[in-house]
Write an enzyme that holds these catalytic residues in place. Structure first.
Site, PDB file in Angstrom:
ATOM      1  N   HIS A  79    -131.273 101.601 -31.711  1.00 38.10           N
ATOM      2  CA  HIS A  79    -132.443 102.243 -31.122  1.00 38.10           C
ATOM      3  C   HIS A  79    -133.496 101.230 -30.684  1.00 38.10           C
ATOM      4  O   HIS A  79    -134.179 101.422 -29.676  1.00 38.10           O
ATOM      5  CB  HIS A  79    -133.043 103.222 -32.134  1.00 38.10           C
TER       6      HIS A  79
ATOM      7  N   HIS B  63    -135.617 112.023 -27.909  1.00 37.14           N
ATOM      8  CA  HIS B  63    -135.928 112.292 -29.313  1.00 37.14           C
ATOM      9  C   HIS B  63    -134.868 113.256 -29.834  1.00 37.14           C
ATOM     10  O   HIS B  63    -135.163 114.324 -30.362  1.00 37.14           O
ATOM     11  CB  HIS B  63    -137.345 112.866 -29.447  1.00 37.14           C
TER      12      HIS B  63
END
Length: 740
Positions: A53, A99
Site C-alpha cells: 500500500h 479505500h
C-alpha cells in the site's frame, strides 16, 4: 501487546515480523540496513512503509510505463496529487484513491475516511477542493449483505462530503458477483490552485520545526496500510484497522491549511494518510535529503498510555504534518488556533538522514530515512498469460438470440449497472459552493471555475469485463470511454488519475492482467494526449480464493474554455436530427446483454482503434465548438438501445423515431467502441456532416414522448418514455427494498 517487553532478538527467533506482514527475506534486508536487530517499533515501521500500500513494491516496475509528462502537466506522480495547468495562472489538482479493505469491513467509516483522505491529499497541495467523484463496485444486489455494503458506503460518502462543503458531482457504480466479498470504493477529488500557491511535502531546512495539526491520535487504524496490503478474509475481525473520520474537524482543517499556505513560514505540508505519522514524516524527509527527530510526548493523544508503536502506526484521521521555518512557528500556530484546530510543534528537521523517534526520554526508533522510502524492495513478479485468454480469443463473434427486443431493452434498463443511480446521488450535496453546472447523471460532471467563463469536466470510468476478457484492449477502452464522456460534454480531455484495483499480485495471471492493462492504458493515454498525473494501487482484492475482475478506474479531467461549449447528454428539442457516429459490429463479449443471457463473460472484448478514436473525438469537439451539436452522448453498456432511452429521460416531453439497418440485436445492443449519438438542428446538418466522418442520421427527435425503433422497416420497439423511465429509475430502490 507490551512492546517494551519484546527484545529485538525475540522478534527474529519467534518470527514475529511475519505477523507484521514482512517476509524472511525482507526482515533479513532490514537487519542489513540497520546493521543490527530492529526493535519492535522499528520492525513495525518498516512493515507499514514496505507494505504494498505504501511502497508499491510489486507495481513500481509496471507504473514506470505510464506517460506522465505533457504540455499542461505542472506536477506528475510523486506528490499528494497531480497538477494540471488550465491557463490564467490557474491549475487543477486531482487524484483518485481506493479505500477497499476498510469498506469491506466497515463500509460507512471506510468510505467516509476514503473521501477525507483524498480531500487532504488535494488541499495539502495548496488547492481548494471544488468537486468530489466516486467509482464504486459491489456484488449483485440480490444479496442482503451487498445491499447493506452499498447503502452504508453511499451513506458514508454523503456524510463526509456534505459536511465539509465539497460537492459530490458525479461518479459511477457497477455491480457484479466478482465484487461480492470485496467491494471497491474509489474516491476522487479535484481542487483549484494558483500556480504560485502549489505546495510540496518536503522537510527541508535543518533546524526547522515539525508541526502536527488536526485531530488527536488514537488507536484506530493501526496497521491499516498492512491490512490494505493483504487479502481480507470474511472470518477475521479487522475492525481495529479501520480508522474513524470526523468531517467537522476535516472542514476546519481545510480552511486552516488553505490559509497557512500563504505564509512564507511554511516549508512543506503533507497529509498523514496510510501509515499515518510514519509515512508523512519519513517521506517528507527523504524527498528533502534530510532527517527528522520527533518527541512523541508532544503528540496530541486521545487515549491513555499509548506507546511509540501505536502512535507511529495509528491512522487516525484529519491530521496534517507541516515543516515550518525556525522562529516563525507562532505565525502558523496562530492560524490553526483561529480555526479551532489543535496544532503543536513535535520535532525538528535534522542533518543526519535518520528517522529518530523519542518517547519518555528514550529513543524508540532510529532508522536511515531512505531505508524506509527509496530503498524499499521492488519486486519483478512472475507473469503468466491467463489460462482463459487464448480460449476467449479463439471464439467467433456471434449474435446472441433475442426474441423480443422491446422486452430486452426493458431488462437492460433495469440492470443495476445501467439503471438510474439517483437513489445514491440524491443523498449527496451536489450543489455546494454553487458552481456545479452539470451533476450526477451527465456523461461528465461540469464545475464552473469561479470568476471566469471556463469550466472543468470530470468523469470516472472503467468496464472491468472488457479488461477481464482482454486486459490490454480493455485498458485502452477504459481511457477512451472516459475521454468520450469528457468530449461529449464539450470539453477537451487534459489528463488522468488512475485507481488500479486487482487481486493478489503473487498470482502470475493476476500480475499479467495488471501488466497488460497498464500497457493498454499507457498506449491510449499517448494516443489521446491524456498523461497520468497521479494515482493509487490497490491489490489483494479478493476473498474465498477468487480475485476480483481487474478494475483500473480512470478518473479524467477536461477543460471547457467557455461554458458556451457545454453540451447536454439528453435530446433538447423536437425535429432535431439524431446521428450515430461510428460503426457497429457484432461485439457482445463482456456486454450487458451477455450478462443477462449467460450470467458470465466470454469471447473477445470489443475492438478499439485508437487512431480512429482520437480522430472522432477531435471532430466531434470541433463540431461542438462551432455550435453545430445540440446534445451528445457516448455509447457504452447496453449499446445504442440504452443510449437512445437515456437520451429521452429528461422530462422535456420528447421522444425519438429511429430507423436502423442490419441485424436488430447487433444494431441495438452491440457494445462496439468509438461511438456517439448526437442531435443536430436541421439547418446545421450539412456543415455537421462535412466536419464529422462516419456520422449517419438514424432518426429524429419527436414531441410525442415515445421511443420507436424500426429495423429494416419492421417496428421492434414502441415504448412510452414515461413507462421505461419509471423502470430505469425504480430498479435499484426496488432491489434494495426487497433486501430490507
Amino acid at each position: 501487546m507490551d512492546i517494551k517487553n519484546i527484545n529485538p532478538e525475540q522478534i527474529e527467533a519467534e518470527q514475529l515480523y511475519k505477523e507484521l506482514g514482512l517476509s524472511d527475506e525482507e526482515y533479513k534486508l532490514i537487519k542489513e540496513k540497520m546493521n543490527r536487530h530492529p526493535n519492535y517499533t522499528e520492525t513495525s515501521i518498516f512493515s507499514v512503509m514496505w507494505s504494498e500500500h505504501c511502497s508499491y513494491k510489486s507495481s513500481k516496475p509496471l507504473l514506470r510505463k505510464f506517460p506522465t509528462k505533457g504540455e499542461h502537466v505542472l506536477q506528475g506522480p510523486g506528490e499528494g496529487a497531480g497538477v494540471v495547468d488550465i491557463g490564467d495562472n490557474q491549475a487543477v489538482v486531482f487524484k483518485i484513491e481506493s479505500h477497499n479493505s476498510p469498506s469491506a469491513v466497515e463500509p460507512f467509516e471506510g468510505s467516509a475516511t476514503g473521501v477525507g483522505g483524498i480531500v487532504r491529499d488535494v488541499f495539502s497541495m495548496g488547492a481548494k477542493p471544488i468537486a468530489a467523484m466516486n467509482s464504486l463496485r459491489f456484488g449483485n444486489l440480490t444479496s442482503e449483505r451487498t445491499g447493506w455494503l452499498f447503502a452504508e458506503a453511499i451513506r458514508g460518502i454523503a456524510s463526509y462530503g456534505n459536511v465539509i462543503g465539497v460537492p459530490t458531482v458525479g461518479g459511477e457504480v457497477q455491480f457484479d458477483e466478482s465484487y461480492k466479498e470485496n467491494p471497491l470504493v474509489n474516491a476522487m477529488v479535484v481542487g483549484l490552485v494558483n500556480h504560485d500557491d502549489v505546495q510540496k511535502g518536503i522537510a527541508a531546512g535543518v533546524g526547522n520545526t515539525v508541526i502536527y495539526a488536526g485531530g488527536s491520535t488514537g488507536r484506530d487504524g493501526i496497521h491499516g496500510a498492512t491490512f490494505s496490503s493483504d487479502v481480507v478474509e470474511g472470518d477475521k475481525d479487522n475492525t481495529s484497522a479501520v480508522a474513524i473520520g470526523d468531517p467537522h474537524i476535516g472542514k476546519k482543517l481545510i480552511d486552516a491549511c488553505l490559509e497557512v499556505i500563504h505564509s512564507e513560514a511554511l516549508v512543506g505540508i503533507q497529509d498523514m494518510g496510510a501509515a499515518g505519522l510514519t509515512s508523512s514524516a519519513s517521506e517528507m524527509a527523504s524527498k528533502a535529503g534530510t532527517g527528522i527527530e520527533m518527541n512523541l510526548d508532544l503528540v496530541p493523544q486521545r487515549e491513555d498510555n499509548m506507546d511509540a508503536y501505536e502512535i507511529m502506526l495509528s491512522e487516525s484521521q484529519e491530521r496534517m504534518l507541516l515543516v515550518v521555518k525556525k522562529g516563525q512557528e507562532q505565525e502558523i500556530l496562530d492560524v490553526f488556533k483561529k480555526h479551532d484546530v489543535e496544532a503543536v510543534a513535535i520535532g525538528e528537521v535534522i542533518e543526519e538522514q535518520l528517522f529518530r523517534i523519542k518517547q519518555h526520554g528514550q529513543v524508540w526508533a532510529e532508522i536511515p530515512v531512505d531505508a524506509l522510502t527509496e530503498d524499499a524492495p521492488v519486486y519483478n513478479l512472475p507473469t503468466r498469460e491467463a489460462a482463459y485468454f487464448k480460449e476467449f480469443k479463439a471464439m467467433e463473434n456471434s449474435v446472441p438470440a433475442v426474441e423480443n427486443h422491446q422486452e430486452m431493452l426493458r431488462k437492460l434498463l433495469q440492470q443495476p449497472t445501467i439503471a438510474s443511480k439517483e437513489w445514491a446521488y440524491k443523498q449527496f450535496d451536489t450543489e455546494a459552493q454553487s458552481n456545479t453546472i452539470a451533476g450526477p447523471g451527465a456523461d461528465a460532471a461540469i464545475v464552473r471555475i469561479e470568476g471566469t467563463d471556463k469550466a472543468i469536466a470530470i468523469t470516472t470510468d472503467c468496464n472491468s469485463r472488457y479488461i477481464y476478457l482482454d486486459p490490454e484492449v480493455g485498458g485502452k477502452i477504459a481511457v477512451a470511454e472516459a475521454a468520450r464522456n469528457i468530449v461529449s460534454s464539450g470539453a477537451k480531455p487534459l489528463a488522468i488519475t488512475d485507481g488500479l484495483n486487482y487481486g493478489n499480485p503473487t498470482n502470475p495471471e493476476v500480475y499479467w492482467q495488471m501488466e497488460k492493462s497498464i500497457d493498454g492504458i499507457s498506449e491510449a493515454c499517448l494516443a489521446l494526449g491524456t498523461p497520468v498525473i497521479s494515482g493509487n494501487v490497490s491489490m489483494y482484492n479478493q476473498s474465498e480464493g477468487e480475485a476480483i475482475m481487474p478494475t483500473p478506474i480512470i478518473g479524467m479531467v477536461g477543460l471547457l474554455e467557455t461554458t458556451n461549449d457545454l453540451t447536454p447528454n439528453h435530446f433538447q428539442q423536437a425535429d432535431d436530427a439524431i446521428y450515430l457516429i461510428g460503426e457497429t459490429s457484432a461485439e457482445f463479449g463482456g456486454s450487458e446483454l451477455q450478462n443477462i443471457l449467460e450470467g458470465s463473460y466470454s469471447g473477445k472484448a470489443p475492438v478499439i482503434n485508437l487512431e480512429v478514436e482520437a480522430k472522432r473525438q477531435k471532430q466531434l469537439l470541433e463540431a461542438i465548438g462551432q455550435g453545430l451539436v445540440e446534445s451528445a452522448h457516448d455509447l457504452s453498456e447496453g449499446g445504442l438501445g440504452v443510449a437512445l432511452a437515456e437520451s429521452v429521460f429528461n422530462e422535456k416531453g420528447l421522444g425519438a423515431k429511429v430507423e436502423l439497418t442490419g441485424d436488430p440485436t447487433t444494431a441495438l445492443f452491440s457494445e462496439s467502441q468509438s461511438r456517439f449519438i448526437v442531435t443536430v438542428k436541421n439547418e446545421n446538418k450539412a456543415r455537421f456532416e462535412q466536419l464529422v466522418d462516419q456520422a449517419t442520421q438514424i432518426g429524429v427527435v419527436t414531441d410525442n414522448e415515445k421511443l420507436t425503433v424500426n429495423v429494416e422497416d419492421q417496428q421492434i420497439i414502441d415504448e412510452h418514455v414515461e413507462q421505461i423511465n419509471k423502470l430505469w429509475k425504480e430498479a435499484i430502490p426496488n432491489l434494495l427494498k426487497s433486501e430490507a
